[in-house]
Motif scaffolding. Structure first.
Motif, PDB file in Angstrom:
ATOM      1  N   LEU A 209       4.138   3.507  -1.207  1.00 58.53           N
ATOM      2  CA  LEU A 209       5.323   2.879  -0.608  1.00 58.53           C
ATOM      3  C   LEU A 209       6.601   3.546  -1.087  1.00 58.53           C
ATOM      4  CD1 LEU A 209       4.169  -0.831  -0.890  1.00 58.53           C
ATOM      5  CD2 LEU A 209       4.668   0.362   1.261  1.00 58.53           C
TER       6      LEU A 209
ATOM      7  N   LEU B  80       9.062   2.825   2.114  1.00 56.87           N
ATOM      8  CA  LEU B  80       8.754   1.658   2.939  1.00 56.87           C
ATOM      9  C   LEU B  80       8.693   0.383   2.105  1.00 56.87           C
ATOM     10  CD1 LEU B  80       5.947   3.231   5.145  1.00 56.87           C
ATOM     11  CD2 LEU B  80       8.371   2.959   5.703  1.00 56.87           C
ATOM     12  N   ARG B  81       8.827  -0.760   2.807  1.00 56.16           N
ATOM     13  CA  ARG B  81       8.785  -2.070   2.167  1.00 56.16           C
ATOM     14  C   ARG B  81       7.634  -2.883   2.754  1.00 56.16           C
ATOM     15  NH1 ARG B  81      12.678  -2.742  -1.072  1.00 56.16           N
ATOM     16  NH2 ARG B  81      12.770  -5.006  -1.134  1.00 56.16           N
TER      17      ARG B  81
ATOM     18  N   TRP C  74       9.902  -1.850  -3.384  1.00 57.43           N
ATOM     19  CA  TRP C  74       9.128  -1.891  -2.146  1.00 57.43           C
ATOM     20  C   TRP C  74       8.693  -3.299  -1.741  1.00 57.43           C
ATOM     21  CZ3 TRP C  74       7.453   0.894  -6.459  1.00 57.43           C
ATOM     22  CH2 TRP C  74       6.436   0.304  -7.202  1.00 57.43           C
TER      23      TRP C  74
ATOM     24  N   ASP D   3       8.442  -3.165   6.557  1.00 55.07           N
ATOM     25  CA  ASP D   3       7.814  -2.121   7.367  1.00 55.07           C
ATOM     26  C   ASP D   3       6.329  -2.356   7.557  1.00 55.07           C
ATOM     27  OD1 ASP D   3      10.205  -0.309   7.480  1.00 55.07           O
ATOM     28  OD2 ASP D   3       9.896  -0.378   5.305  1.00 55.07           O
ATOM     29  N   LEU D   4       5.752  -3.134   6.660  1.00 51.23           N
ATOM     30  CA  LEU D   4       4.306  -3.311   6.585  1.00 51.23           C
ATOM     31  C   LEU D   4       4.021  -4.709   6.084  1.00 51.23           C
ATOM     32  CD1 LEU D   4       1.591  -1.526   6.539  1.00 51.23           C
ATOM     33  CD2 LEU D   4       2.114  -1.186   4.139  1.00 51.23           C
TER      34      LEU D   4
ATOM     35  N   VAL E 243       2.103  -3.131  11.074  1.00 50.29           N
ATOM     36  CA  VAL E 243       2.983  -2.017  10.721  1.00 50.29           C
ATOM     37  C   VAL E 243       4.057  -1.930  11.796  1.00 50.29           C
ATOM     38  CG1 VAL E 243       3.128   0.459  10.256  1.00 50.29           C
ATOM     39  CG2 VAL E 243       1.043  -0.804   9.660  1.00 50.29           C
ATOM     40  N   ARG E 244       5.301  -1.928  11.359  1.00 56.22           N
ATOM     41  CA  ARG E 244       6.424  -1.889  12.296  1.00 56.22           C
ATOM     42  C   ARG E 244       6.250  -0.719  13.271  1.00 56.22           C
ATOM     43  NH1 ARG E 244      10.389  -4.740  12.672  1.00 56.22           N
ATOM     44  NH2 ARG E 244      10.375  -5.537  10.532  1.00 56.22           N
TER      45      ARG E 244
ATOM     46  N   LEU F 139      -1.116   2.725   5.241  1.00 54.58           N
ATOM     47  CA  LEU F 139      -0.163   3.737   4.771  1.00 54.58           C
ATOM     48  C   LEU F 139      -0.716   5.147   4.931  1.00 54.58           C
ATOM     49  CD1 LEU F 139       1.382   2.106   1.607  1.00 54.58           C
ATOM     50  CD2 LEU F 139       2.506   2.593   3.775  1.00 54.58           C
TER      51      LEU F 139
END
Length: 172
Positions: A19, A24-25, A50, A99-100, A128-129, A163
């Motif tokens: 992450l 990403l968060r 994250w 994001d996730l 997942v965005r 990821l």
């Protein structure tokens, strides 16, 4: 301490590293684990980089209020179902502006199982965005503690798999 803790710690550290590298968060929407996935993620030093929000939606009304599950889906499919867990993941993703997301809903036991949904039945979803949502049902063996620990581990491992897909798509 669970026998799964070393595996959870290792997976959480890998998740945090990935992450951080991808910028990403992540967020969580949890029922049967009662926040165990968020706890595992935040075991890792630097996790505020994250992770900032998780949802423990143990009761059905909390699923509706906080992560956008519909009353209709709860009535038609039950809390431990694919439509509900997918809505939990997608709702958490939006509510946390992450994001996730990972969502879990299951029957940890020893009570609560039915012939259709025995103890150890757990639904997982990873959103997942801009990439969609995947879901999976697992039947996990063991006592309540084992079911919850294995659910945490599988939830984190699923985030890692998502990821890896994202990272592969970025290099294409």
């Amino acid at each position: 301490m669970s026998q799964y803790d070393p595996l959870i710690d290792a997976a959480s550290a890998r998740l945090g590293n990935a992450l951080r590298q991808l910028g990403l968060r992540v967020t969580t929407a949890e029922s049967c684990t009662g926040g165990g996935i968020a706890e595992a993620i935040t075991r890792v030093s630097g996790s505020s980089g994250w992770f900032d929000t998780g949802f423990v939606t143990y009761a059905n009304h909390s699923k509706v209020r906080w992560v956008g599950v519909t009353e209709e889906d709860l009535v038609e499919f039950g809390a431990v179902s694919e439509p509900v867990v997918r809505a939990m993941a997608e709702g958490a993703l939006e509510a946390a502006d992450a994001d996730l997301a990972v969502a879990v809903s299951g029957i940890a036991g020893p009570d609560g199982g039915t012939p259709d949904k025995p103890v150890g039945t757990v639904w997982f979803a990873w959103a997942v965005r801009d990439q969609g949502t995947t879901s999976q049902c697992r039947r996990i063996q063991g006592n309540r503690r084992d079911v919850r620990a294995q659910t945490v581990l599988h939830g984190v491992q699923g985030l890692l798999a998502e990821l890896e897909k994202l990272a592969a798509n970025r290099t294409v």
